[in-house]
Scaffold this active site. Structure first.
Site, PDB file in Angstrom:
ATOM      1  N   SER A 173       0.822  -1.211   0.000  1.00  0.00           N
ATOM      2  CA  SER A 173       0.000   0.000   0.000  1.00  0.00           C
ATOM      3  C   SER A 173       0.852   1.256   0.000  1.00  0.00           C
ATOM      4  CB  SER A 173      -0.953  -0.018   1.191  1.00  0.00           C
ATOM      5  OG  SER A 173      -0.349  -0.582   2.313  1.00  0.00           O
ATOM      6  N   HIS A 215      -2.315  -2.795  -6.432  1.00  0.00           N
ATOM      7  CA  HIS A 215      -2.801  -2.420  -5.109  1.00  0.00           C
ATOM      8  C   HIS A 215      -4.325  -2.443  -5.065  1.00  0.00           C
ATOM      9  CE1 HIS A 215      -3.187   0.924  -1.863  1.00  0.00           C
ATOM     10  NE2 HIS A 215      -3.258  -0.268  -1.331  1.00  0.00           N
ATOM     11  N   GLU A 231      -5.037   0.070  -7.956  1.00  0.00           N
ATOM     12  CA  GLU A 231      -3.996   1.047  -8.298  1.00  0.00           C
ATOM     13  C   GLU A 231      -2.822   0.248  -8.890  1.00  0.00           C
ATOM     14  OE1 GLU A 231      -2.607   3.088  -4.768  1.00  0.00           O
ATOM     15  OE2 GLU A 231      -2.527   4.993  -5.805  1.00  0.00           O
ATOM     16  N   ASN A 279      -2.949   6.207  -0.991  1.00  0.00           N
ATOM     17  CA  ASN A 279      -2.595   6.416   0.418  1.00  0.00           C
ATOM     18  C   ASN A 279      -1.863   7.724   0.678  1.00  0.00           C
ATOM     19  OD1 ASN A 279      -3.936   4.269   1.496  1.00  0.00           O
ATOM     20  ND2 ASN A 279      -2.330   2.843   0.901  1.00  0.00           N
TER      21      ASN A 279
HETATM   22  N1  CAA Z   1     -16.181  -8.569   2.233  1.00  0.00           N
HETATM   23  C1  CAA Z   1     -17.022  -8.795   1.210  1.00  0.00           C
HETATM   24  N2  CAA Z   1     -18.158  -8.081   1.000  1.00  0.00           N
HETATM   25  C2  CAA Z   1     -18.440  -7.108   1.887  1.00  0.00           C
HETATM   26  C3  CAA Z   1     -17.611  -6.811   2.982  1.00  0.00           C
HETATM   27  C4  CAA Z   1     -16.434  -7.600   3.138  1.00  0.00           C
HETATM   28  N3  CAA Z   1     -15.573  -7.394   4.144  1.00  0.00           N
HETATM   29  N4  CAA Z   1     -18.142  -5.779   3.686  1.00  0.00           N
HETATM   30  C5  CAA Z   1     -19.272  -5.450   3.033  1.00  0.00           C
HETATM   31  N5  CAA Z   1     -19.461  -6.232   1.955  1.00  0.00           N
HETATM   32  C6  CAA Z   1     -20.554  -6.167   0.983  1.00  0.00           C
HETATM   33  C7  CAA Z   1     -21.878  -6.518   1.630  1.00  0.00           C
HETATM   34  O1  CAA Z   1     -22.115  -7.900   1.590  1.00  0.00           O
HETATM   35  C8  CAA Z   1     -22.840  -5.759   0.742  1.00  0.00           C
HETATM   36  O2  CAA Z   1     -23.051  -6.503  -0.446  1.00  0.00           O
HETATM   37  P1  CAA Z   1     -24.429  -6.374  -1.301  1.00  0.00           P
HETATM   38  O3  CAA Z   1     -24.427  -5.008  -1.905  1.00  0.00           O
HETATM   39  O4  CAA Z   1     -24.251  -7.462  -2.306  1.00  0.00           O
HETATM   40  O5  CAA Z   1     -25.541  -6.614  -0.345  1.00  0.00           O
HETATM   41  C9  CAA Z   1     -22.070  -4.495   0.349  1.00  0.00           C
HETATM   42  O6  CAA Z   1     -20.689  -4.814   0.553  1.00  0.00           O
HETATM   43  C10 CAA Z   1     -22.442  -3.323   1.216  1.00  0.00           C
HETATM   44  O7  CAA Z   1     -22.234  -3.691   2.574  1.00  0.00           O
HETATM   45  P2  CAA Z   1     -23.159  -3.248   3.780  1.00  0.00           P
HETATM   46  O8  CAA Z   1     -24.540  -2.974   3.278  1.00  0.00           O
HETATM   47  O9  CAA Z   1     -22.989  -4.230   4.878  1.00  0.00           O
HETATM   48  O10 CAA Z   1     -22.481  -1.939   4.361  1.00  0.00           O
HETATM   49  P3  CAA Z   1     -22.119  -0.588   3.650  1.00  0.00           P
HETATM   50  O11 CAA Z   1     -23.114  -0.199   2.596  1.00  0.00           O
HETATM   51  O12 CAA Z   1     -21.828   0.331   4.771  1.00  0.00           O
HETATM   52  O13 CAA Z   1     -20.758  -0.894   2.888  1.00  0.00           O
HETATM   53  C11 CAA Z   1     -18.410  -0.841   2.830  1.00  0.00           C
HETATM   54  C12 CAA Z   1     -19.624  -1.397   3.546  1.00  0.00           C
HETATM   55  C13 CAA Z   1     -18.368  -1.371   1.403  1.00  0.00           C
HETATM   56  C14 CAA Z   1     -17.187  -1.334   3.606  1.00  0.00           C
HETATM   57  C15 CAA Z   1     -18.514   0.736   2.802  1.00  0.00           C
HETATM   58  O14 CAA Z   1     -18.681   1.190   4.113  1.00  0.00           O
HETATM   59  C16 CAA Z   1     -17.298   1.394   2.207  1.00  0.00           C
HETATM   60  O15 CAA Z   1     -17.166   1.509   1.008  1.00  0.00           O
HETATM   61  N6  CAA Z   1     -16.375   1.863   3.096  1.00  0.00           N
HETATM   62  C17 CAA Z   1     -15.153   2.515   2.662  1.00  0.00           C
HETATM   63  C18 CAA Z   1     -14.147   1.454   2.269  1.00  0.00           C
HETATM   64  C19 CAA Z   1     -12.864   2.064   1.826  1.00  0.00           C
HETATM   65  O16 CAA Z   1     -12.636   3.260   1.822  1.00  0.00           O
HETATM   66  N7  CAA Z   1     -11.932   1.185   1.444  1.00  0.00           N
HETATM   67  C20 CAA Z   1     -10.608   1.576   1.049  1.00  0.00           C
HETATM   68  C21 CAA Z   1      -9.722   1.440   2.232  1.00  0.00           C
HETATM   69  S1  CAA Z   1      -8.096   1.951   1.852  1.00  0.00           S
HETATM   70  C22 CAA Z   1      -7.376   0.616   1.216  1.00  0.00           C
HETATM   71  O17 CAA Z   1      -7.875  -0.463   1.194  1.00  0.00           O
HETATM   72  C23 CAA Z   1      -6.021   0.837   0.703  1.00  0.00           C
HETATM   73  C24 CAA Z   1      -4.921   0.726   1.640  1.00  0.00           C
HETATM   74  O18 CAA Z   1      -3.836   0.419   1.205  1.00  0.00           O
HETATM   75  C25 CAA Z   1      -5.030   1.059   3.058  1.00  0.00           C
END
Ligand code: CAA
Length: 283
Positions: free
Chosen positions: A119, A140, A152, A190
């Protein structure tokens, strides 16, 4: 280059997500980790995710079985000899990643592309631990991998056009959208996201607001799907700290210094969701 067998190093939250989307795209997958219990946990998480899709009527049960049947697991890195494209998704720790790439250099045939899901660590630095820097690239994925559309893609100084082309094609095959970044600490995602999260932690540290209010401001005020502190817990506070350290050391600007509160939490073993406690508490 045609890829048929896709290797994933690391069965943690990123590794098992990558294995899932690769297998769903029809690739044969070998998922590796250092302990049997880690690969078992990774595979169980993939099965749980796929079953959730079946239960929601988004996937047929036999499709789930076919995807799972395409995933083999192993604890011996030597089994990566069967892969023709490998993605490393181990901990965000330079020494661990360098060792893995040194070993993959010995194990994998010379034509095999070695990608890293790092990352923040510059790709050129990782590539220098192989004899094939032209075949080393950053791939990424974002967390949670099955949901997030972005990958990415980062070329190091020596990465070849063919390596890039194969990686972009694989990304699209996995139904992800690639965005290319040049090889700077933290890349694009990031470099932008982590200082925002770090600033939210400073707001908590300085008493600007309560954790719930900081998250509510960003969720409802800026339409972010999660608040920055909840997102830090999802990413893992150890990973957040590792990324801030890479930005700070690599870019040499004090604006990237990690918040002392983040360091304290990591030292206490409060790593977010994966340890059951971070800024919030998890069952
Ligand atoms: N694994 C698989 N599927 C998942 C999941 C997981 N851990 N968490 C949620 N889902 C799925 C759910 O099953 C649901 O699927 P459907 O649409 O098919 O029903 C969908 O995602 C939406 O989930 P929820 O309704 O439970 O909850 P939500 O609408 O709040 O979404 C979320 C959850 C997708 C995590 C949303 O909150 C989100 O997009 N959060 C931001 C995530 C983000 O910013 N990620 C990047 C992080 S930075 C990174 O990864 C890079 C790094 O190097 C640090």
């Amino acid at each position: 280059m045609e890829v048929k067998t896709f290797g994933v190093i690391g069965a943690g939250q990123m590794g098992n997500g990558i294995a899932q989307v690769a297998a769903a795209s029809g690739l044969n997958v070998i998922m590796n980790d250092i302990k049997q219990e880690f690969v078992d946990r990774g595979l169980a998480n993939i099965a749980k995710n796929l079953q959730r899709n079946v239960d929601k009527g988004k996937m047929a049960a036999d499709e789930k079985d076919k995807i799972l049947a395409r995933i083999k697991t192993c604890t011996d890195l030597k089994d990566m000899a069967a892969a023709d494209f490998v993605v490393e998704a181990a901990s965000e720790n330079e020494a661990i990643k360098f060792k893995i790439f040194e070993n993959l250099e010995e194990i994998c045939a010379p034509h095999v592309i070695l990608a890293s899901n790092t990352s923040s660590i510059p790709i050129g630095r990782i590539a220098s631990h192989t004899k094939r820097p032209d075949k080393v690239i950053g791939m990424h994925f974002m967390n949670p991998v099955p949901v997030m559309k972005l990958v990415e893609v980062i070329c190091g100084l020596a990465t070849s056009a063919e390596t890039l082309e194969t990686t972009l094609a694989l990304t699209k095959r996995m139904e992800k959208t690639p965005a290319q970044s040049n090889d700077f600490p933290g890349f694009i995602a990031n470099r932008i996201l982590l200082p925002m999260i770090n600033e939210a932690i400073f707001c908590l540290y300085h008493g600007v607001g309560k954790k719930e209010d900081i998250d509510t401001v960003m969720k409802l005020g800026m339409n972010h799907p999660m608040g920055p502190l909840a997102l830090a817990d999802l990413i893992g506070l150890d990973t957040c700290l590792a990324i801030m350290n890479t930005l700070y050391q690599g870019l040499g600007d004090s604006k990237y210094r990690p918040c002392p509160l983040l360091r304290q939490y990591v030292e206490a073993g409060w790593l977010g969701r994966k340890s059951g406690k971070g800024f919030y508490t998890y069952e």
